[in-house]
Design a protein around this motif. Structure first.
Motif, PDB file in Angstrom:
ATOM      1  N   ALA A  88      38.332   9.085   2.948  1.00 57.76           N
ATOM      2  CA  ALA A  88      37.523   7.898   3.229  1.00 57.76           C
ATOM      3  C   ALA A  88      38.134   7.097   4.379  1.00 57.76           C
ATOM      4  O   ALA A  88      39.329   7.220   4.675  1.00 57.76           O
ATOM      5  CB  ALA A  88      37.424   7.021   1.990  1.00 57.76           C
ATOM      6  N   ALA A  89      37.325   6.279   5.010  1.00 63.04           N
ATOM      7  CA  ALA A  89      37.795   5.450   6.118  1.00 63.04           C
ATOM      8  C   ALA A  89      38.931   4.543   5.656  1.00 63.04           C
ATOM      9  O   ALA A  89      38.838   3.909   4.616  1.00 63.04           O
ATOM     10  CB  ALA A  89      36.643   4.615   6.671  1.00 63.04           C
ATOM     11  N   HIS A  90      39.995   4.541   6.455  1.00 62.65           N
ATOM     12  CA  HIS A  90      41.128   3.677   6.145  1.00 62.65           C
ATOM     13  C   HIS A  90      41.857   3.319   7.436  1.00 62.65           C
ATOM     14  O   HIS A  90      41.777   4.039   8.427  1.00 62.65           O
ATOM     15  CB  HIS A  90      42.078   4.338   5.137  1.00 62.65           C
ATOM     16  CG  HIS A  90      42.701   5.602   5.640  1.00 62.65           C
ATOM     17  ND1 HIS A  90      42.035   6.802   5.689  1.00 62.65           N
ATOM     18  CD2 HIS A  90      43.929   5.840   6.131  1.00 62.65           C
ATOM     19  CE1 HIS A  90      42.825   7.726   6.183  1.00 62.65           C
ATOM     20  NE2 HIS A  90      43.992   7.174   6.470  1.00 62.65           N
ATOM     21  N   ASP A  91      42.549   2.205   7.400  1.00 60.98           N
ATOM     22  CA  ASP A  91      43.276   1.693   8.563  1.00 60.98           C
ATOM     23  C   ASP A  91      44.616   2.412   8.676  1.00 60.98           C
ATOM     24  O   ASP A  91      45.361   2.498   7.711  1.00 60.98           O
ATOM     25  CB  ASP A  91      43.503   0.182   8.406  1.00 60.98           C
ATOM     26  CG  ASP A  91      43.948  -0.482   9.683  1.00 60.98           C
ATOM     27  OD1 ASP A  91      44.910   0.007  10.314  1.00 60.98           O
ATOM     28  OD2 ASP A  91      43.346  -1.499  10.059  1.00 60.98           O
ATOM     29  N   LEU A 109      36.128  17.604  10.130  1.00 65.47           N
ATOM     30  CA  LEU A 109      35.747  16.789  11.282  1.00 65.47           C
ATOM     31  C   LEU A 109      36.343  15.416  11.098  1.00 65.47           C
ATOM     32  O   LEU A 109      36.238  14.826  10.022  1.00 65.47           O
ATOM     33  CB  LEU A 109      34.220  16.664  11.380  1.00 65.47           C
ATOM     34  CG  LEU A 109      33.427  17.965  11.375  1.00 65.47           C
ATOM     35  CD1 LEU A 109      31.945  17.665  11.288  1.00 65.47           C
ATOM     36  CD2 LEU A 109      33.751  18.786  12.603  1.00 65.47           C
ATOM     37  N   GLY A 110      36.971  14.885  12.134  1.00 64.41           N
ATOM     38  CA  GLY A 110      37.551  13.558  12.071  1.00 64.41           C
ATOM     39  C   GLY A 110      36.651  12.527  12.718  1.00 64.41           C
ATOM     40  O   GLY A 110      35.945  12.814  13.685  1.00 64.41           O
ATOM     41  N   LEU A 111      36.675  11.328  12.179  1.00 56.47           N
ATOM     42  CA  LEU A 111      35.981  10.178  12.758  1.00 56.47           C
ATOM     43  C   LEU A 111      37.029   9.105  13.000  1.00 56.47           C
ATOM     44  O   LEU A 111      37.931   8.909  12.188  1.00 56.47           O
ATOM     45  CB  LEU A 111      34.906   9.653  11.811  1.00 56.47           C
ATOM     46  CG  LEU A 111      33.803  10.626  11.418  1.00 56.47           C
ATOM     47  CD1 LEU A 111      32.883   9.991  10.379  1.00 56.47           C
ATOM     48  CD2 LEU A 111      33.010  11.065  12.634  1.00 56.47           C
ATOM     49  N   LEU A 112      36.905   8.381  14.101  1.00 59.90           N
ATOM     50  CA  LEU A 112      37.883   7.364  14.462  1.00 59.90           C
ATOM     51  C   LEU A 112      37.157   6.169  15.071  1.00 59.90           C
ATOM     52  O   LEU A 112      36.285   6.337  15.928  1.00 59.90           O
ATOM     53  CB  LEU A 112      38.870   7.957  15.470  1.00 59.90           C
ATOM     54  CG  LEU A 112      40.047   7.108  15.903  1.00 59.90           C
ATOM     55  CD1 LEU A 112      41.200   8.017  16.300  1.00 59.90           C
ATOM     56  CD2 LEU A 112      39.712   6.167  17.022  1.00 59.90           C
ATOM     57  N   GLN A 113      37.491   4.980  14.591  1.00 64.62           N
ATOM     58  CA  GLN A 113      36.944   3.740  15.144  1.00 64.62           C
ATOM     59  C   GLN A 113      38.087   2.813  15.487  1.00 64.62           C
ATOM     60  O   GLN A 113      38.928   2.517  14.653  1.00 64.62           O
ATOM     61  CB  GLN A 113      36.026   3.058  14.125  1.00 64.62           C
ATOM     62  CG  GLN A 113      35.517   1.706  14.606  1.00 64.62           C
ATOM     63  CD  GLN A 113      34.808   0.921  13.507  1.00 64.62           C
ATOM     64  OE1 GLN A 113      34.267   1.488  12.573  1.00 64.62           O
ATOM     65  NE2 GLN A 113      34.832  -0.386  13.618  1.00 64.62           N
ATOM     66  N   ASP A 114      38.114   2.358  16.745  1.00 67.95           N
ATOM     67  CA  ASP A 114      39.064   1.329  17.144  1.00 67.95           C
ATOM     68  C   ASP A 114      38.357  -0.003  17.058  1.00 67.95           C
ATOM     69  O   ASP A 114      37.216  -0.147  17.508  1.00 67.95           O
ATOM     70  CB  ASP A 114      39.561   1.563  18.582  1.00 67.95           C
ATOM     71  CG  ASP A 114      40.636   2.626  18.635  1.00 67.95           C
ATOM     72  OD1 ASP A 114      41.492   2.661  17.735  1.00 67.95           O
ATOM     73  OD2 ASP A 114      40.611   3.450  19.577  1.00 67.95           O
ATOM     74  N   GLY A 173      47.125  -1.024  13.602  1.00 59.23           N
ATOM     75  CA  GLY A 173      46.550  -1.557  14.825  1.00 59.23           C
ATOM     76  C   GLY A 173      45.039  -1.699  14.792  1.00 59.23           C
ATOM     77  O   GLY A 173      44.392  -1.743  15.835  1.00 59.23           O
ATOM     78  N   GLY A 174      44.465  -1.742  13.594  1.00 61.37           N
ATOM     79  CA  GLY A 174      43.017  -1.871  13.481  1.00 61.37           C
ATOM     80  C   GLY A 174      42.263  -0.571  13.666  1.00 61.37           C
ATOM     81  O   GLY A 174      41.039  -0.553  13.677  1.00 61.37           O
TER      82      GLY A 174
END
Length: 118
Positions: A91-94, A112-117, A97-98
């Motif tokens: 699951a999405a986690h920090d 598959l990786g997902l990344l959000q800055d 650095g955000g």
């Protein structure tokens, strides 16, 4: 589809068994020294790409490289890809650095990786 696009693959993480040996090989390949160099992660920045080395696959248990698609809204993209048939692995986690990351498994077992800055 909600229309949340990706910003392309900009990050690829590689599990490595010997961080020192892998660091030397990737530095030679990329022609730059690592920008992040710690016992638990080595990261290189070159030509708009981030290449990361993760000793022993890290806590996520990586067994092969994982490409991370950069997205503007990770939760929206997770909803889209799971509705389309992917399964959430992580699951999405920090991760500091955000930066938020998540992984999903496609119907053929690919990670598959997902990344959000932020």
């Amino acid at each position: 589809m909600t229309g949340s696009s990706t910003q392309g693959i900009k990050t690829v993480l590689h599990p490595v068994s010997d961080l020192a040996k892998a660091k030397a090989v990737y530095a030679a390949l990329l022609g730059v020294p690592p920008q992040t160099d710690s016992p638990y992660y080595v990261g290189f920045e070159t030509e708009g790409q981030h290449i990361g080395l993760v000793p022993d696959g890290g806590p996520q248990g990586m067994v092969s490289p994982v490409a991370y698609w950069h997205v503007p809204d990770i939760e929206a993209k997770l909803a889209e890809v799971t509705a389309a048939g992917a399964t959430v692995k992580e699951a999405a986690h920090d991760v500091g650095g955000g930066r938020l990351v998540a992984t999903v498994i496609d119907p053929d077992g690919n990670v598959l990786g997902l990344l959000q800055d932020r």
